[in-house]
Design an enzyme around this catalytic site. Sequence first.
Site, PDB file in Angstrom:
ATOM      1  N   GLY A 242     -36.803 -15.808 -13.309  1.00 33.21           N
ATOM      2  CA  GLY A 242     -37.992 -16.604 -13.515  1.00 33.21           C
ATOM      3  C   GLY A 242     -38.300 -17.629 -12.454  1.00 33.21           C
ATOM      4  CD  GLU A 278     -31.384 -10.376 -16.361  1.00 29.84           C
ATOM      5  OE1 GLU A 278     -30.572  -9.804 -17.092  1.00 29.84           O
ATOM      6  OE2 GLU A 278     -32.556 -10.673 -16.736  1.00 29.84           O
ATOM      7  N   PRO A 279     -32.782 -12.775 -10.771  1.00 26.03           N
ATOM      8  CG  PRO A 279     -32.025 -13.430  -8.658  1.00 26.03           C
ATOM      9  CD  PRO A 279     -31.533 -13.053 -10.039  1.00 26.03           C
ATOM     10  N   GLY A 280     -35.949 -11.910  -9.362  1.00 27.54           N
ATOM     11  CA  GLY A 280     -36.702 -10.819  -8.744  1.00 27.54           C
ATOM     12  C   GLY A 280     -37.687 -11.390  -7.746  1.00 27.54           C
ATOM     13  NE  ARG A 281     -43.002 -14.329  -9.841  1.00 26.57           N
ATOM     14  CZ  ARG A 281     -44.118 -13.702 -10.178  1.00 26.57           C
ATOM     15  NH1 ARG A 281     -45.070 -13.532  -9.286  1.00 26.57           N
ATOM     16  NH2 ARG A 281     -44.280 -13.243 -11.401  1.00 26.57           N
ATOM     17  NE  ARG A 317     -48.395 -12.043  -8.730  1.00 26.47           N
ATOM     18  CZ  ARG A 317     -48.833 -13.258  -8.422  1.00 26.47           C
ATOM     19  NH1 ARG A 317     -49.478 -13.467  -7.280  1.00 26.47           N
ATOM     20  NH2 ARG A 317     -48.635 -14.269  -9.236  1.00 26.47           N
ATOM     21  CB  CYS A 347     -66.262   1.550  -8.300  1.00 22.56           C
ATOM     22  SG  CYS A 347     -68.044   1.549  -8.511  1.00 22.56           S
ATOM     23  CD  GLU A 348     -63.061  -1.526 -12.680  1.00 19.70           C
ATOM     24  OE1 GLU A 348     -63.539  -2.524 -13.251  1.00 19.70           O
ATOM     25  OE2 GLU A 348     -62.768  -0.476 -13.264  1.00 19.70           O
ATOM     26  CE1 TYR A 376     -42.833  -7.899 -11.282  1.00 19.57           C
ATOM     27  CE2 TYR A 376     -42.648 -10.043 -10.206  1.00 19.57           C
ATOM     28  CZ  TYR A 376     -42.167  -9.101 -11.097  1.00 19.57           C
ATOM     29  OH  TYR A 376     -41.021  -9.363 -11.799  1.00 19.57           O
TER      30      TYR A 376
END
Length: 425
Positions: A242, A278-281, A317, A347-348, A376
């Site tokens: 986190g 558990e780091p990711g980002r 994101r 096309c959004e 991400y």
Amino acid sequence: MAAVPEADDCGERTCVDGVDLEALARRLGTPLHVYSASRLRRRAAELRAALAGLDALVCYAVKANPNVAVLALMADEGFGADIVSAGELRRSLCAGIASSRIVFSGVGKTADEIAEALAAGIGRFNVESRDELDLLQRVARDRGQVAHASVRVNPDVDAGTHAKIATGKAENKFGVEPNEAWQWFAEHAHRPNVVLDGLHVHIGSQVLELAPFARAFERIAVLARDLLAAGHAIACIDAGGGLGVRYRESHDVPVDVGDYARTLRHALRGFGGRLIVEPGRWLVAEAGVLLTRVIRVKHGARRRFLVLDAAMNDLQRPSLYDAWHAIEPLHGRERERVVYDVVGPVCETGDTFARARELPRCEEGDLVMIETTGAYGASMASTYNSRPLAAEAMVERGRYAVVRRRQHFDEMLAGEQPAGDWQVA
């Protein structure tokens, strides 16, 4: 052969880890995800230093960036993996991460995924519901194996982050209340094929304050002490991940990893078992950039649009979370500043990277860098609008390697066919 630069950068905004980004984009095309191996290794070293002296295992959160090259680097750094699917298990094993250093999280593990993880010999399951615990017992029994498991406890702590990435409040789908965790430990004799000897907590992602971590860690520490006092074995406490990163200068102030580790040490003082984080980002986000070129500048009735060849399918994101990413034109020339809505070709209306962003004036063909995309970014990519997945490259001290080649159109169509072979179910 030219000498390999020792520095991370070569002093210019157009350089990352000694590699000229304009030259790289000309060679590999755009959109292009680029990851700096040196920056990844520096983050890994910072975390190891902060945890020095603890019996700690770092399990990288694979969902942040599952590229096999990134996973292999994590394996080289001695890290394990935090997985949430059988696919992430296979990627981790393929990259050389030892199965004993893999933990399996997530609320929706299937019987087949549990069986595959047991066959691989993973270290631990983070269990999130009674139904899952009973399923783990049945699958392990049928296979003649014993599984080690931790209870994911929902501490009802507001992480102060975006609602879609908060996971530790009572209304979130993750984990169970402490009272239910007590019941599971009390019933351990009914599940002889599951050794329930751990606790797990994770309150969310992109957390920028220490206080929510401290509250969650204190609550899990109290539960651990009470369970130990009651005679239950607690061999492992998993503190989750986190840690936030800086997406916006002078706006995001990340938690210092040393302060994070001291908070963890204080909360778990006296605990003699293994600690998992558990780091990711935090490990990968700031090591990545997305390179993209300007297709055109469109002058609307009220807005000026900078249309890029990257889109929401390459980086979700901003569309998904209204997230801020720094955007930097790399044309290297002094130009007047102009206000743009920075958009992609999908096309959004949601295919927007930034609104009313002031940038140096851009022209067709200019190279643009979107920053802090190592987490991400490619991991959440899709082929929406039948756009092929972007290429990915890793750079290190003046060298580059393609770690995912650009997807071809026929690869997008693989597995599809006209409805000709009709059958009856």
